[in-house]
Design a protein around this motif. Structure first.
Motif, PDB file in Angstrom:
ATOM      1  N   ARG A   1       0.845  -1.194   0.000  1.00 51.43           N
ATOM      2  CA  ARG A   1       0.000   0.000   0.000  1.00 51.43           C
ATOM      3  C   ARG A   1       0.880   1.244   0.000  1.00 51.43           C
ATOM      4  NH1 ARG A   1      -5.036   0.624   2.614  1.00 51.43           N
ATOM      5  NH2 ARG A   1      -5.474  -1.420   1.742  1.00 51.43           N
ATOM      6  N   TYR A   2       1.933   1.222   0.813  1.00 48.68           N
ATOM      7  CA  TYR A   2       2.826   2.374   0.903  1.00 48.68           C
ATOM      8  C   TYR A   2       3.548   2.624  -0.425  1.00 48.68           C
ATOM      9  CZ  TYR A   2       2.334   2.734   6.001  1.00 48.68           C
ATOM     10  OH  TYR A   2       1.852   2.924   7.274  1.00 48.68           O
TER      11      TYR A   2
ATOM     12  N   ARG B   1       2.426   2.032  -3.408  1.00 47.37           N
ATOM     13  CA  ARG B   1       1.482   2.714  -4.296  1.00 47.37           C
ATOM     14  C   ARG B   1       1.289   4.160  -3.861  1.00 47.37           C
ATOM     15  NH1 ARG B   1      -3.814   1.496  -4.971  1.00 47.37           N
ATOM     16  NH2 ARG B   1      -3.991   0.248  -3.089  1.00 47.37           N
ATOM     17  N   ALA B   2       1.231   4.368  -2.538  1.00 49.91           N
ATOM     18  CA  ALA B   2       1.002   5.719  -2.019  1.00 49.91           C
ATOM     19  C   ALA B   2       2.157   6.643  -2.397  1.00 49.91           C
ATOM     20  CB  ALA B   2       0.822   5.676  -0.503  1.00 49.91           C
ATOM     21  N   VAL B   3       3.375   6.165  -2.209  1.00 53.18           N
ATOM     22  CA  VAL B   3       4.550   6.990  -2.504  1.00 53.18           C
ATOM     23  C   VAL B   3       4.597   7.339  -3.992  1.00 53.18           C
ATOM     24  CG1 VAL B   3       7.072   6.923  -2.643  1.00 53.18           C
ATOM     25  CG2 VAL B   3       5.920   6.200  -0.552  1.00 53.18           C
TER      26      VAL B   3
END
Lengths: 321, 502
Positions: free
Chosen positions: A196-197, A199-201
């Motif tokens: 998830r991180y 994709r977030a970054v």
């Protein structure tokens, strides 16, 4: 009406690469009766597995908004010191399995450390990933050439090459390994906090920072992930050839890996993408190569086709956006 | 009656199965200013995007000077004299003012080279018509928000605009800048240009517009001369119900409540200096000041996204290091003023956004597998609690209206269950109905014992929400106001430096 239209559009976007693969397989099967034979299929899968494994790691790097051009050079470097270690242990009279184990560990460690180096320069050094990995691409290649005097390191370990050409349940070992990595990375990217991180970054670094995500760590780790996959491929490819050609191993790997990721539907700008898409992308590249071989297209022209496919895939991505 | 410059007839717009505009028939005369109001998601932006050629209507007709027209793209609209000044500016920061004004429509001299002198001179002329003291050679990055807006207006005027749409132009402006924008608008009106003015600030509509059109849920519910409507009536027609008091009743602060949050001698180079304050549990401390006074910068420093020195303590425990994760771990939450830039992930779903900060709580095992059921349950709870309008928590934020995005942003700051919450412009770009919801939510949080820092440039809401206010001026604390002293005059005295506080 409107509803069904959106649903169709949605699936065409999501499964575009899968549909393309289906069409390719059909065309190939028509063009050559040999294509669908199990031996040919297994051959294709083995051929794509080497750069395919790196493409799996590349998926993380690209989704997080980066790029890695150094993978081919790093593979040559990691493979070279792996084989050197193994041969040295062999010369010292150690059992063959010890040598193989050492080669694997050394290559994996070298690949991962190469990734750490790239990642640190990108995150702490604040240098554009393209530039960092362009630089390390030259560095790792030159180090390998220096070590081997531009020649080949041939393995003196017979067990090493036996593993490389082995099959389990008719399926070659590298294909099994790629499948295992694909399954694990798919879980990592799709179902875990780290995924998830990533994709977030890649989606919006500023929002990620404000959301208390350790952006540097997330990006650094993507380079470690790809470095690890480079180490794996270095082992598998040197097992296959029973040698490491310091000037030939890994040449154009970055092209194949990036191509598979992009054809698989991952956004070049980062933020979204899937592992299974990359697997499909890698298979598409393999099938195209195989088909061109079978219909007798000059191998020198295969690069042209590959290039056109990459550009076409990005063009389709643009249309969708 | 003369022929309308723009007339729409039964314009409808569908996005997949959802109808966002229903049979809109409206006309605009030369030299008139039409105010367009409505809650978030009422369809204001969609209607304006149709008028300016960004969207094509699903059904209905558009007439320019009585002639049936259709715009395939924004260039068609510009050629017909319809331009829009968007809420988010569309300027190239590294190009000069004149280069931006003529971008895509450059004047060419002999040999096809750019006639830079001609463009510069014409830009200078246009700017002076707007009485704007901006150098045509200045780069956009060097300009203030108000100046950028004037450049956008110039960009529209260079195309001989006859209709100019201003989409919430005052959200980024100070009071003085708003006044000068209104002067520019009156001037344009006297030159026969028709203006469409979109705003959430009803008093602005009352001051600058001739007529007002009210959209509600995609329907045009009312069109009338501004003079015939009171502010209350505008608000009522917008939401379709009576508005009771906008601000909730605040609990009396308790002198015994423990001090939950302390900042001492906080300084950040080129931003602010020596800021100290403390907040008790359940208290809402206002942070007021003019644009550039350093309010947001203080919040950023507390959150660890801006370098700063000084002491920050939550419940008596000092923060050791200044990183965002440390601030969150210590129990500080932040609702960013810049929703899309640093608040929410637009391509992510509601659930993914709501748990972005608190994700460690939802991940299990060595690999950190995300507990999607738990995540969905939390998101569902926030959706219900904040009445977020969405089909499901799996909907992406790009499909939500600004007010609903803001509620998701608030959910994201609250999901980690902070002890201290900083809200920075919590109601920016949000309609009256959603504003009231957000005020109530913040008051409820305070009632539960959370210490809240309330940053806002709208004095009305600072006064309505806070019993104690720290006013900042040019990066320094100008003074604290408390109780009855929290009023518009006192805040402005401190903010502008007419009076020094204690």
């Amino acid at each position: 009406m409107a509803n069904s239209r959106t649903r169709n559009k949605f699936s065409a976007e999501r499964y575009g690469s899968l549909i393309a693969l289906g069409i390719l397989v059909l065309v190939s099967a028509v063009l050559s009766p040999h294509f669908l034979q199990p031996q040919n299929i297994l051959n294709i899968l083995r051929q794509i597995s080497y750069t395919g494994i790196i493409a799996l790691g590349m998926t993380f790097v690209i989704i997080a908004g980066g790029i890695d051009l150094s993978v081919g050079s790093l593979a040559a470097f990691a493979g070279a010191i792996g084989v050197l270690t193994m041969n040295a242990l062999g010369a010292a009279g150690k059992p063959e399995w010890v040598g193989v184990l050492a080669a694997v560990l050394v290559a994996l460690a070298a690949g991962s450390l190469g990734g750490v180096l790239n990642g640190l320069m990108v995150t702490k050094g604040r240098i554009a990933p393209f530039i960092v990995t362009l630089g390390t691409m030259a560095i790792f290649r030159s180090l390998s050439l220096y070590l081997g005097d531009a020649g080949e390191f041939t393995s003196t370990n017979t067990l090493y090459s036996q593993i490389g050409s082995a099959s389990i349940a008719f399926v070659p070992v590298p294909v099994w390994i790629m499948a295992a990595f694909a399954a694990f990375f798919s879980l990592l990217l799709g179902r875990t906090r780290y995924g998830r991180y990533v994709r977030a970054v890649g989606s919006n670094q500023r929002v990620a920072l404000y959301s208390a995500i350790n952006v540097d760590k997330v990006r650094l780790l993507t380079y470690v992930v790809i470095g690890l996959t480079v180490g794996v491929t270095a082992v598998l490819i040197s097992m296959r050839f029973n040698a490491v050609g310091t000037s030939t191993l890994g040449v154009n790997y970055e092209l194949d890996a990036i191509a598979a990721v992009i054809i698989g539907g991952t956004a070049m700008a980062g933020g979204s993408g899937t592992i299974w898409g990359t697997v499909v992308g890698a298979i598409i590249l393999g099938v195209i190569n195989n088909m061109l071989n079978m219909v007798g297209v000059s191998p020198y022209l295969q690069g042209t086709v590959k290039g056109l496919v990459i550009i076409g895939a990005v063009l389709i991505q643009r249309r969708k956006a | 009656m003369p022929e309308a410059v723009v007339r729409t007839e039964k314009i409808r717009k569908d996005f997949s199965a959802v109808t966002v505009l229903k049979d809109i028939s409206i006309e605009l005369q030369a030299g008139e200013t039409l105010g367009l109001i409505g809650e978030n998601g009422a369809g204001k932006s969609t209607l304006m995007k149709i008028l300016s050629g960004i969207y094509q209507p699903t059904a209905g007709a558009l007439f320019i000077d009585g002639k049936s027209t259709s715009f395939r793209n924004p260039s068609d609209a510009k050629a017909a004299g319809v331009s829009i000044v968007p809420q988010e500016f569309n300027l190239c920061p590294d190009l000069s003012v004149s280069e931006n004004v003529y971008l895509g429509d450059e004047i060419k001299g002999p040999g096809g080279l750019l006639d830079r002198a001609a463009m510069r001179d014409r830009t200078r002329e246009l700017l002076s018509e707007l009485s704007a003291a901006i150098d045509p050679d200045a780069r956009i990055v060097e300009l203030s928000a108000a100046q950028k807006q004037l450049v956008e207006i110039c960009k529209a005027l260079v195309h001989e605009a006859r209709v100019l749409i201003l989409d919430e132009p005052t959200t980024v402006l100070t009071k003085i800048e708003i006044d000068s924008l209104f002067r520019v608008m009156r001037d344009l009106r006297s030159r026969g240009i028709a203006l469409v003015y979109i705003s959430h600030k009803l008093w602005e509509i009352a001051e600058i517009c001739d007529r007002v059109a009210v959209l509600r849920d995609g329907e045009l519910v009312h069109v009338a001369p501004v003079a015939t409507l009171s502010l209350e009536e505008m608000a009522r027609r917008m939401v379709g119900r009576e508005l009771s008091d906008v601000f909730p009743k605040l609990a009396e602060p308790s002198a015994e409540a423990p001090v939950l949050f302390e900042v001492e001698g906080l300084s950040s180079p080129n931003a602010f200096e020596n800021i100290s304050f403390s907040i008790r549990a359940g208290e809402i401390l206002g942070l007021a000041g003019l644009m550039g006074a350093g309010r947001t910068e203080v919040a950023e420093a507390v959150m660890g996204v801006r370098r700063a020195t000084g002491r920050i303590a939550v419940a008596g425990k000092e923060l050791r290091s200044h990183r965002p994760m440390d601030a969150v771990a210590a129990g500080i939450g932040y609702l960013s003023e810049d929703r899309q830039g640093s608040g929410v992930m637009v391509p992510f779903t509601i659930a993914e956004n709501a748990t972005l900060v608190s994700l460690p709580r939802y991940s299990r095992g060595l690999l950190g597998i995300v507990d999607r059921k738990g995540e969905a349950a939390s998101a569902e709870r926030w959706k219900g609690l904040f009445s977020i309008k969405a089909t499901s928590t799996d909907q992406c934020l790009e499909e939500l209206s600004g007010g609903n995005q803001q509620k998701v942003s608030l959910a994201k700051s609250l999901d980690p269950e902070p002890k201290v919450l900083i809200v920075d412009e919590p109601t920016r770009g949000v309609d009256v109905g959603a504003k009231r919801d957000i005020y109530r939510l913040i008051a409820d949080l305070a009632a539960k014992g959370i210490a809240i820092i309330f940053i806002s440039s709208e004095l009305e809401e600072v006064i309505g929400m806070c019993r104690r206010v720290l006013v900042m001026r040019e990066g320094r604390a100008a003074g604290f106001l408390e109780g009855a002293a929290v009023n518009e005059e006192e805040i402005m005295y401190l903010a502008t430096g007419i009076r020094e506080g204690v």
